[in-house]
Design a protein around this motif. Structure first.
Motif, PDB file in Angstrom:
ATOM      1  N   ALA A  20       0.849  -1.184   0.000  1.00  0.00           N
ATOM      2  CA  ALA A  20       0.000   0.000   0.000  1.00  0.00           C
ATOM      3  C   ALA A  20       0.889   1.239   0.000  1.00  0.00           C
ATOM      4  N   GLU A  21       0.381   2.312  -0.505  1.00  0.00           N
ATOM      5  CA  GLU A  21       1.150   3.565  -0.592  1.00  0.00           C
ATOM      6  C   GLU A  21       1.674   4.000   0.773  1.00  0.00           C
ATOM      7  N   ASP A  22       0.885   3.811   1.832  1.00  0.00           N
ATOM      8  CA  ASP A  22       1.263   4.267   3.176  1.00  0.00           C
ATOM      9  C   ASP A  22       1.702   3.112   4.085  1.00  0.00           C
ATOM     10  N   ALA A  23       2.204   2.035   3.507  1.00  0.00           N
ATOM     11  CA  ALA A  23       2.611   0.855   4.283  1.00  0.00           C
ATOM     12  C   ALA A  23       3.724   1.188   5.273  1.00  0.00           C
ATOM     13  N   LEU A  24       3.813   0.369   6.299  1.00  0.00           N
ATOM     14  CA  LEU A  24       4.867   0.455   7.301  1.00  0.00           C
ATOM     15  C   LEU A  24       5.655  -0.852   7.259  1.00  0.00           C
ATOM     16  N   ALA A  25       6.981  -0.754   7.268  1.00  0.00           N
ATOM     17  CA  ALA A  25       7.840  -1.937   7.369  1.00  0.00           C
ATOM     18  C   ALA A  25       8.757  -1.753   8.563  1.00  0.00           C
ATOM     19  N   VAL A  26       9.033  -2.843   9.253  1.00  0.00           N
ATOM     20  CA  VAL A  26       9.968  -2.829  10.378  1.00  0.00           C
ATOM     21  C   VAL A  26      11.031  -3.875  10.081  1.00  0.00           C
ATOM     22  N   THR A  27      12.293  -3.418  10.029  1.00  0.00           N
ATOM     23  CA  THR A  27      13.407  -4.302   9.698  1.00  0.00           C
ATOM     24  C   THR A  27      14.445  -4.249  10.816  1.00  0.00           C
ATOM     25  N   LEU A  54      17.304  -1.345   9.575  1.00  0.00           N
ATOM     26  CA  LEU A  54      16.949   0.067   9.411  1.00  0.00           C
ATOM     27  C   LEU A  54      15.798   0.532  10.281  1.00  0.00           C
ATOM     28  N   GLY A  55      15.206  -0.369  11.041  1.00  0.00           N
ATOM     29  CA  GLY A  55      14.079   0.022  11.887  1.00  0.00           C
ATOM     30  C   GLY A  55      12.836   0.250  11.046  1.00  0.00           C
ATOM     31  N   GLU A  56      12.097   1.309  11.336  1.00  0.00           N
ATOM     32  CA  GLU A  56      10.835   1.587  10.645  1.00  0.00           C
ATOM     33  C   GLU A  56      11.065   2.281   9.313  1.00  0.00           C
ATOM     34  N   LEU A  57      10.389   1.761   8.304  1.00  0.00           N
ATOM     35  CA  LEU A  57      10.356   2.387   6.979  1.00  0.00           C
ATOM     36  C   LEU A  57       8.906   2.762   6.720  1.00  0.00           C
ATOM     37  N   ARG A  58       8.672   3.991   6.320  1.00  0.00           N
ATOM     38  CA  ARG A  58       7.300   4.448   6.127  1.00  0.00           C
ATOM     39  C   ARG A  58       7.043   4.784   4.668  1.00  0.00           C
ATOM     40  N   GLY A  59       6.035   4.143   4.120  1.00  0.00           N
ATOM     41  CA  GLY A  59       5.618   4.405   2.754  1.00  0.00           C
ATOM     42  C   GLY A  59       6.241   3.448   1.752  1.00  0.00           C
ATOM     43  N   ARG A  60       5.494   3.192   0.675  1.00  0.00           N
ATOM     44  CA  ARG A  60       5.924   2.259  -0.360  1.00  0.00           C
ATOM     45  C   ARG A  60       7.299   2.608  -0.902  1.00  0.00           C
TER      46      ARG A  60
END
Length: 144
Positions: free
Chosen positions: A29-36, A39-45
């Protein structure tokens, strides 16, 4: 198979079989959140796709060996091994580039996705960073 499993399987195939960054982008999604872990939190596609672009460039021959797949409602979980040879530069969180080590890695990891309306809205990745760096030969020798 539910929607979460279908999207997770598409993402895995795009990253490791098709090696198609546009197909990776279509999963989020365009506003997705990823946690790695690195790098920690990544916000947005855009940020998430850039993260995967760097991984794909560092390990272009990567493959995935599934150990376990689960799905519950809007969430899919995969456990498995990511393996490949590091033939491209690795980008550090600082932005510095490490030259390729040309070493093989095989890292156990767990991915979790939450899917809404056919796209990933939340992605979480877990793997042992020290094991990854050790397999790349990037950890200092410890005194015996």
């Amino acid at each position: 198979m539910g929607q979460a499993r279908e999207v997770m399987d598409r993402l895995t195939a795009a990253l490791t079989t098709a090696k198609d960054i546009h197909a990776v982008a279509e999963c989020f999604a365009e506003d997705a959140l990823a946690v790695t872990p690195d790098l920690g939190e990544l916000r947005g596609r855009e940020e998430i796709v850039d993260y995967f672009r760097q991984i794909m460039a560092a390990m272009p021959d990567a493959a995935y060996e599934s150990v376990r797949k689960l799905e519950a409602g809007d969430t899919a979980i995969d456990e498995g091994f990511y393996r490949g040879r590091n033939t491209g530069p690795l980008e550090l969180p600082s932005g510095e580039l490490l030259p390729a080590t040309h070493k093989e890695v095989r890292i156990r990891g767990v991915d979790l996705v939450t899917v809404e309306a056919g796209r990933i809205v939340e992605y979480r990745l877990y793997y042992d960073q020290l094991e990854f760096l050790d397999q790349l030969g990037l950890l200092p020798e410890l005194p015996v």
